[in-house]
Design an enzyme around this catalytic site. Structure first.
Site, PDB file in Angstrom:
ATOM      1  N   ALA A  35       5.076  -2.005 -10.841  1.00 24.11           N
ATOM      2  CA  ALA A  35       5.853  -3.204 -11.167  1.00 24.11           C
ATOM      3  C   ALA A  35       4.946  -4.201 -11.894  1.00 24.11           C
ATOM      4  O   ALA A  35       3.819  -4.452 -11.459  1.00 24.11           O
ATOM      5  CB  ALA A  35       6.402  -3.823  -9.889  1.00 24.11           C
TER       6      ALA A  35
ATOM      7  N   GLN B 190      12.761   4.899 -12.040  1.00 23.22           N
ATOM      8  CA  GLN B 190      12.669   4.750 -10.578  1.00 23.22           C
ATOM      9  C   GLN B 190      13.668   3.705 -10.078  1.00 23.22           C
ATOM     10  O   GLN B 190      13.728   2.598 -10.616  1.00 23.22           O
ATOM     11  CB  GLN B 190      11.269   4.333 -10.155  1.00 23.22           C
ATOM     12  CG  GLN B 190      11.124   4.373  -8.638  1.00 23.22           C
ATOM     13  CD  GLN B 190       9.781   3.859  -8.135  1.00 23.22           C
ATOM     14  OE1 GLN B 190       9.527   2.667  -8.145  1.00 23.22           O
ATOM     15  NE2 GLN B 190       8.931   4.766  -7.699  1.00 23.22           N
TER      16      GLN B 190
ATOM     17  N   CYS C 212       8.082   1.011  -1.354  1.00 18.79           N
ATOM     18  CA  CYS C 212       7.619  -0.342  -1.684  1.00 18.79           C
ATOM     19  C   CYS C 212       7.450  -1.190  -0.414  1.00 18.79           C
ATOM     20  O   CYS C 212       8.369  -1.315   0.390  1.00 18.79           O
ATOM     21  CB  CYS C 212       8.614  -1.012  -2.622  1.00 18.79           C
ATOM     22  SG  CYS C 212       8.119  -2.699  -3.027  1.00 18.79           S
TER      23      CYS C 212
ATOM     24  N   LYS D 250       9.473   8.865  -3.947  1.00 16.66           N
ATOM     25  CA  LYS D 250       8.146   8.280  -3.691  1.00 16.66           C
ATOM     26  C   LYS D 250       8.126   7.853  -2.231  1.00 16.66           C
ATOM     27  O   LYS D 250       8.940   7.023  -1.807  1.00 16.66           O
ATOM     28  CB  LYS D 250       7.935   7.072  -4.609  1.00 16.66           C
ATOM     29  CG  LYS D 250       6.676   6.251  -4.306  1.00 16.66           C
ATOM     30  CD  LYS D 250       5.421   6.949  -4.804  1.00 16.66           C
ATOM     31  CE  LYS D 250       4.197   6.070  -4.690  1.00 16.66           C
ATOM     32  NZ  LYS D 250       4.171   4.983  -5.639  1.00 16.66           N
TER      33      LYS D 250
ATOM     34  N   GLY E 117      -2.860   7.194  -4.347  1.00 19.15           N
ATOM     35  CA  GLY E 117      -3.660   6.379  -3.436  1.00 19.15           C
ATOM     36  C   GLY E 117      -5.147   6.562  -3.674  1.00 19.15           C
ATOM     37  O   GLY E 117      -5.668   7.669  -3.534  1.00 19.15           O
ATOM     38  N   ASP E 118      -5.801   5.467  -4.088  1.00 17.37           N
ATOM     39  CA  ASP E 118      -7.244   5.483  -4.364  1.00 17.37           C
ATOM     40  C   ASP E 118      -7.617   6.403  -5.524  1.00 17.37           C
ATOM     41  O   ASP E 118      -8.702   6.988  -5.521  1.00 17.37           O
ATOM     42  CB  ASP E 118      -8.053   5.861  -3.114  1.00 17.37           C
ATOM     43  CG  ASP E 118      -7.978   4.772  -2.047  1.00 17.37           C
ATOM     44  OD1 ASP E 118      -7.700   3.614  -2.397  1.00 17.37           O
ATOM     45  OD2 ASP E 118      -8.189   5.092  -0.865  1.00 17.37           O
TER      46      ASP E 118
ATOM     47  N   ARG F  65      -3.537   1.688  -9.873  1.00 19.54           N
ATOM     48  CA  ARG F  65      -4.425   0.568 -10.211  1.00 19.54           C
ATOM     49  C   ARG F  65      -5.563   0.993 -11.132  1.00 19.54           C
ATOM     50  O   ARG F  65      -5.994   0.219 -11.988  1.00 19.54           O
ATOM     51  CB  ARG F  65      -4.962  -0.075  -8.929  1.00 19.54           C
ATOM     52  CG  ARG F  65      -3.899  -0.933  -8.257  1.00 19.54           C
ATOM     53  CD  ARG F  65      -4.346  -1.415  -6.906  1.00 19.54           C
ATOM     54  NE  ARG F  65      -4.438  -0.317  -5.941  1.00 19.54           N
ATOM     55  CZ  ARG F  65      -4.708  -0.469  -4.663  1.00 19.54           C
ATOM     56  NH1 ARG F  65      -4.945  -1.674  -4.178  1.00 19.54           N
ATOM     57  NH2 ARG F  65      -4.760   0.568  -3.851  1.00 19.54           N
TER      58      ARG F  65
HETATM   59  C1  LIG Z   1       0.861  -4.062  -8.939  1.00 16.06           C
HETATM   60  C2  LIG Z   1       1.457  -2.818  -8.352  1.00 16.06           C
HETATM   61  C3  LIG Z   1       2.799  -2.508  -8.566  1.00 16.06           C
HETATM   62  C4  LIG Z   1       3.363  -1.345  -8.045  1.00 16.06           C
HETATM   63  N1  LIG Z   1       4.671  -1.070  -8.286  1.00 16.06           N
HETATM   64  C5  LIG Z   1       5.214   0.090  -7.824  1.00 16.06           C
HETATM   65  C6  LIG Z   1       6.573   0.436  -8.110  1.00 16.06           C
HETATM   66  O1  LIG Z   1       7.314  -0.308  -8.775  1.00 16.06           O
HETATM   67  N2  LIG Z   1       7.040   1.614  -7.609  1.00 16.06           N
HETATM   68  C7  LIG Z   1       6.246   2.482  -6.874  1.00 16.06           C
HETATM   69  O2  LIG Z   1       6.704   3.548  -6.475  1.00 16.06           O
HETATM   70  N3  LIG Z   1       4.972   2.176  -6.601  1.00 16.06           N
HETATM   71  C8  LIG Z   1       4.441   1.014  -7.055  1.00 16.06           C
HETATM   72  N4  LIG Z   1       3.126   0.730  -6.792  1.00 16.06           N
HETATM   73  C9  LIG Z   1       2.315   1.699  -6.033  1.00 16.06           C
HETATM   74  C10 LIG Z   1       1.492   2.595  -6.963  1.00 16.06           C
HETATM   75  O3  LIG Z   1       2.317   3.400  -7.769  1.00 16.06           O
HETATM   76  C11 LIG Z   1       0.538   3.501  -6.162  1.00 16.06           C
HETATM   77  O4  LIG Z   1       1.296   4.362  -5.342  1.00 16.06           O
HETATM   78  C12 LIG Z   1      -0.415   2.701  -5.278  1.00 16.06           C
HETATM   79  O5  LIG Z   1      -0.974   1.606  -5.991  1.00 16.06           O
HETATM   80  C13 LIG Z   1      -1.549   3.571  -4.725  1.00 16.06           C
HETATM   81  O6  LIG Z   1      -2.380   4.057  -5.745  1.00 16.06           O
HETATM   82  P1  LIG Z   1      -3.819   3.382  -6.080  1.00 16.06           P
HETATM   83  O7  LIG Z   1      -4.510   3.159  -4.750  1.00 16.06           O
HETATM   84  O8  LIG Z   1      -4.514   4.456  -6.925  1.00 16.06           O
HETATM   85  O9  LIG Z   1      -3.556   2.123  -6.816  1.00 16.06           O
HETATM   86  C14 LIG Z   1       2.563  -0.461  -7.274  1.00 16.06           C
HETATM   87  C15 LIG Z   1       1.211  -0.764  -7.053  1.00 16.06           C
HETATM   88  C16 LIG Z   1       0.653  -1.924  -7.568  1.00 16.06           C
HETATM   89  C17 LIG Z   1      -0.793  -2.211  -7.309  1.00 16.06           C
END
Ligand SMILES: Cc1cc2nc3c(=O)[nH]c(=O)nc-3n(C[C@H](O)[C@H](O)[C@H](O)COP(=O)(O)O)c2cc1C
Length: 325
Positions: A20, A72, A102, A142, A208-209, A232
């Site tokens: 998002a 989504q 979410c 998800k 995740g990570d 991220r």
């Molecule tokens: C700013 C932000 C917005 C996100 N928006 C969504 C979203 O709209 N839908 C979703 O399924 N996950 C969303 N996520 C989750 C990410 O897709 C991901 O699953 C989560 O950040 C874990 O991965 P990471 O640790 O590599 O960042 C969002 C994460 C962040 C940080």
């Protein structure tokens, strides 16, 4: 290492996850141009998808260069979710992705998103309604590993995952944190390995990570998941995907020079102005430039300059000053 989601073939297993505020059409197009094989939109409320007219056009954008792409959706009522899925199907989204993950308080308190991890019955009624609504179109979910952090049985997770595959879901993407954890603490990659072991014949994506392209490949090697969704780690580094492809091919990962970074940032700005309007384009790029600054050798100076920017001319002056080689 191609990836398959239902009938959709994806040529490389590291895609751009739903984000998002970030995975909108302009950024998806930037990531595509740098090797992203698959992207997911930001979460959209089912009711917003069903709006008619200009607002919907602003929210939902497709482009021929942005396929395969998943739309989504997030909602409460299975029938409204099914209507939204039908609508995305007609628009030409390749995959329909259901957000049961979410953790944002307002979303969960309205029983949407991550709240579904606590309500397997409603989650599965939603999967069934959506699968029935879009025959032939892959439907994915998800999920989080649990709702409560202390939940080590993951009972709701297993009920939802098993039931969803039985109902015809094509893949699950698992963010290996609990809903309560939000985005803090470590993601439990051991749980991802357990999920893949439980569904050896199904498509399981991990999240995740995934902080770098090397971590994306490590997640696949260590857990056995079929693919990875970058989140991220890919904000401000759209080269993530080209770098992951390089590492997979045994090449040193591509490091873009300042000229290339500037070209991508200014192209992103043009795409955002086209997709929205110049005012919003500037707002988005001011925000994104702070993320792109992660890759700049003088990131602190650059960030300090960017936070003072108010106008397009000021923004361009900062970009020109910092990104000339
Ligand atoms: C700013 C932000 C917005 C996100 N928006 C969504 C979203 O709209 N839908 C979703 O399924 N996950 C969303 N996520 C989750 C990410 O897709 C991901 O699953 C989560 O950040 C874990 O991965 P990471 O640790 O590599 O960042 C969002 C994460 C962040 C940080």
């Amino acid at each position: 290492m191609p990836l398959r989601i239902g009938a959709v073939a994806i040529d490389f297993p590291v895609g751009l996850g739903a984000l998002a505020g970030y995975s909108d059409l302009p950024y998806r197009l930037i990531c595509r141009s740098l090797g992203a094989p698959y992207c997911i939109t930001e979460a959209m409320l089912d009711r917003q998808v069903l709006l008619e007219g200009r607002l919907r056009k602003r929210l939902i954008r497709l482009d021929p260069a942005d396929h395969p792409v998943a739309g989504q959706i997030m909602g409460v009522e299975p029938e409204t979710m099914a209507d939204a899925a039908r609508s995305l199907d007609r628009m030409g989204f390749d995959i329909i992705d259901l957000n049961f993950a979410c953790p944002v308080r307002k979303v969960v308190s309205h029983k949407r998103g991550g709240a579904l991890m606590n309500d397997p019955e409603r989650a599965l009624a939603t999967v069934r309604a959506v699968v029935d609504a879009v025959p032939g179109r892959p439907v994915t979910l998800k999920l989080r590993r649990a709702f409560r952090d202390a939940d080590r049985t993951h009972e709701s997770f297993w009920t939802i995952a098993r039931g969803a595959f039985e109902a015809g879901a094509s893949a699950i993407a698992v963010h290996a944190r609990s809903v309560e954890q939000k985005y803090t603490g470590r993601a439990d990659w051991g749980f991802l390995a357990e999920v893949k072991r439980a569904f050896p014949e199904r498509t399981v994506l991990g999240s995740g990570d995934v902080s770098s392209p090397a971590e994306a490949l490590r997640m696949m090697a260590e857990t056995g998941v079929d693919g990875v969704l970058a989140a991220r780690g890919a904000i401000g580094n759209p080269w993530f995907f080209a770098q992951a492809r390089d590492l997979t091919a045994g090449r040193p990962p591509r490091q873009p020079g300042l000229d290339e970074q500037r070209e991508v940032i200014t192209r992103h700005y043009r795409l955002a102005c086209e997709a929205y309007d110049p005012r919003r384009g500037l707002k988005i790029l001011r925000h994104f430039s702070l993320q792109y600054a992660k890759m700049h050798p003088r990131r602190t100076d650059l960030r300090n300059a960017l936070v003072k920017v108010r106008t397009e001319d000021e923004w361009r002056a900062v970009i020109d000053a910092f990104y000339s080689s």
